[in-house]
Design an enzyme around this catalytic site. Sequence first.
Site, short mmCIF file in Angstrom:
data_model
loop_
_atom_site.label_atom_id
_atom_site.label_comp_id
_atom_site.label_asym_id
_atom_site.label_seq_id
_atom_site.Cartn_x
_atom_site.Cartn_y
_atom_site.Cartn_z
N TYR A 1 -2.62 -0.80 10.80
CA TYR A 1 -2.60 -1.25 9.40
C TYR A 1 -1.33 -0.75 8.69
CZ TYR A 1 -3.90 -1.32 4.42
OH TYR A 1 -3.90 -1.51 3.06
N SER B 1 0.85 -1.19 0.00
CA SER B 1 0.00 0.00 0.00
C SER B 1 0.88 1.23 0.00
CB SER B 1 -0.85 0.00 1.28
OG SER B 1 -1.60 1.20 1.38
N1 LIG Z 1 -8.84 -0.53 -1.21
C1 LIG Z 1 -7.81 0.27 -0.94
O1 LIG Z 1 -7.95 1.50 -0.85
C2 LIG Z 1 -6.43 -0.32 -0.72
C3 LIG Z 1 -5.38 0.57 -0.60
C4 LIG Z 1 -4.10 0.08 -0.40
C5 LIG Z 1 -3.88 -1.27 -0.33
N2 LIG Z 1 -4.93 -2.14 -0.44
C6 LIG Z 1 -4.62 -3.57 -0.33
O2 LIG Z 1 -5.18 -4.25 -1.42
C7 LIG Z 1 -5.51 -5.59 -1.02
C8 LIG Z 1 -6.94 -5.88 -1.43
O3 LIG Z 1 -7.79 -4.98 -0.77
P1 LIG Z 1 -9.25 -4.60 -1.31
O4 LIG Z 1 -9.37 -3.13 -1.28
O5 LIG Z 1 -9.55 -5.33 -2.55
O6 LIG Z 1 -10.15 -5.11 -0.10
P2 LIG Z 1 -10.97 -6.48 0.07
O7 LIG Z 1 -12.04 -6.53 -0.95
O8 LIG Z 1 -11.37 -6.56 1.51
O9 LIG Z 1 -9.87 -7.56 -0.27
C9 LIG Z 1 -9.11 -8.23 0.69
C10 LIG Z 1 -9.41 -9.69 0.53
O10 LIG Z 1 -8.52 -10.45 1.38
C11 LIG Z 1 -9.30 -11.46 1.98
N3 LIG Z 1 -8.69 -11.97 3.20
C12 LIG Z 1 -8.65 -11.43 4.44
N4 LIG Z 1 -8.05 -12.26 5.29
C13 LIG Z 1 -7.69 -13.37 4.58
C14 LIG Z 1 -7.07 -14.58 4.89
N5 LIG Z 1 -6.69 -14.86 6.13
N6 LIG Z 1 -6.88 -15.48 3.91
C15 LIG Z 1 -7.26 -15.22 2.64
N7 LIG Z 1 -7.89 -14.10 2.28
C16 LIG Z 1 -8.10 -13.17 3.24
C17 LIG Z 1 -10.61 -10.76 2.28
O11 LIG Z 1 -11.62 -11.72 2.58
P3 LIG Z 1 -12.84 -11.23 3.51
O12 LIG Z 1 -13.71 -10.42 2.65
O13 LIG Z 1 -13.43 -12.53 3.97
O14 LIG Z 1 -12.22 -10.45 4.64
C18 LIG Z 1 -10.84 -10.06 0.95
O15 LIG Z 1 -11.42 -10.91 0.01
C19 LIG Z 1 -5.27 -5.66 0.49
O16 LIG Z 1 -4.02 -6.27 0.75
C20 LIG Z 1 -5.23 -4.19 0.91
O17 LIG Z 1 -4.40 -3.98 2.04
C21 LIG Z 1 -6.20 -1.69 -0.63
#
Ligand SMILES: NC(=O)c1ccc[n+]([C@@H]2O[C@H](COP(=O)([O-])OP(=O)(O)OC[C@H]3O[C@@H](n4cnc5c(N)ncnc54)[C@H](OP(=O)(O)O)[C@@H]3O)[C@@H](O)[C@H]2O)c1
Length: 265
Positions: free
Chosen positions: A147, A134
């Site tokens: 985080y 991130s």
């Molecule tokens: N959206 C943003 O603004 C943003 C910004 C910077 C970085 N990121 C990074 O991008 C990545 C994806 O985020 P996103 O925005 O797409 O959010 P998201 O839709 O919540 O994606 C995260 C995914 O990881 C899954 N997860 C959580 N714990 C897990 C585990 N123990 N084993 C396997 N899967 C697991 C979640 O499942 P559940 O739904 O069951 O929890 C979810 O499907 C993350 O690493 C996040 O830190 C996002």
Amino acid sequence: MKIKKTILITGAGTGIGKDSALALAKRGHKVIATTETDDQSVLLQKEIKSHNIDLVVFKLDITNEQDRKKIEEHDLDVLINNAGIGESGSLAEIDIDKVRHNFEVNVFSTFEISQLALKKMMKKDHGTIVFVSSLAGRITMPFLGPYCMTKFALSAGAEALRTEIHKVRKNVHICLIEPGGYHTGFNQRNIAKKYVWMKEHSVFYPIIDQIKAAEERLFNLVESGTTLSIVNKIVRATEAKKPRLRYSAPWWQALGTHIKQHLPI
Ligand SMILES: NC(=O)c1ccc[n+]([C@@H]2O[C@H](COP(=O)([O-])OP(=O)(O)OC[C@H]3O[C@@H](n4cnc5c(N)ncnc54)[C@H](OP(=O)(O)O)[C@@H]3O)[C@@H](O)[C@H]2O)c1
């Protein structure tokens, strides 16, 4: 001709992971889209059928050792570590077990599954590990310290690992994806977590409305409605013969982060 790769993505049931899985599959790669829960796998199976897209889908909770071992059954060209969670609240008051759990998912389990993939990649001297970190792994945000700490640690680990691996293998690559804000619901879920326990006894309680208003302003400003710009970076990193260390998007947030990082404050 573009080389077709076998790519496994974690946390592909939702958000950036799911969108990347679909985009990579549409480009002809063999994509293994893994989800945290069985329910998410079922939903994803249904969705891909309706899109007429071919994906291998199964449950892989990265904190579960048996689940992690499932990757050994596949000959991967690329592992995309996308799974992540986020805890919020001040480090002055948060229950450290919550921080520990955030590290367990975002850092420790992520490196455990990466070690399994690396073992095979080192043997054949071929492969790429992509870590979805991130821009919050380069600059911090108040009340998202737990985080941010995990993403700083993840980025540091990936950077060190890249240099180490390149000393012994020329064709095994490590790279980082640094998303800015994307409206996947992730940020809203994270910032809400602190309000479950940050009540009257909290020293921050008197300014809680200010904190809520500031974070609403911030995320309204920075969140992109579509994940396209970061999915494009994930595709580029995945397909690159020699991936760069960092791929960041959207560009203006990456630039803002760079400037803020180097401000003399
Ligand atoms: N959206 C943003 O603004 C943003 C910004 C910077 C970085 N990121 C990074 O991008 C990545 C994806 O985020 P996103 O925005 O797409 O959010 P998201 O839709 O919540 O994606 C995260 C995914 O990881 C899954 N997860 C959580 N714990 C897990 C585990 N123990 N084993 C396997 N899967 C697991 C979640 O499942 P559940 O739904 O069951 O929890 C979810 O499907 C993350 O690493 C996040 O830190 C996002």
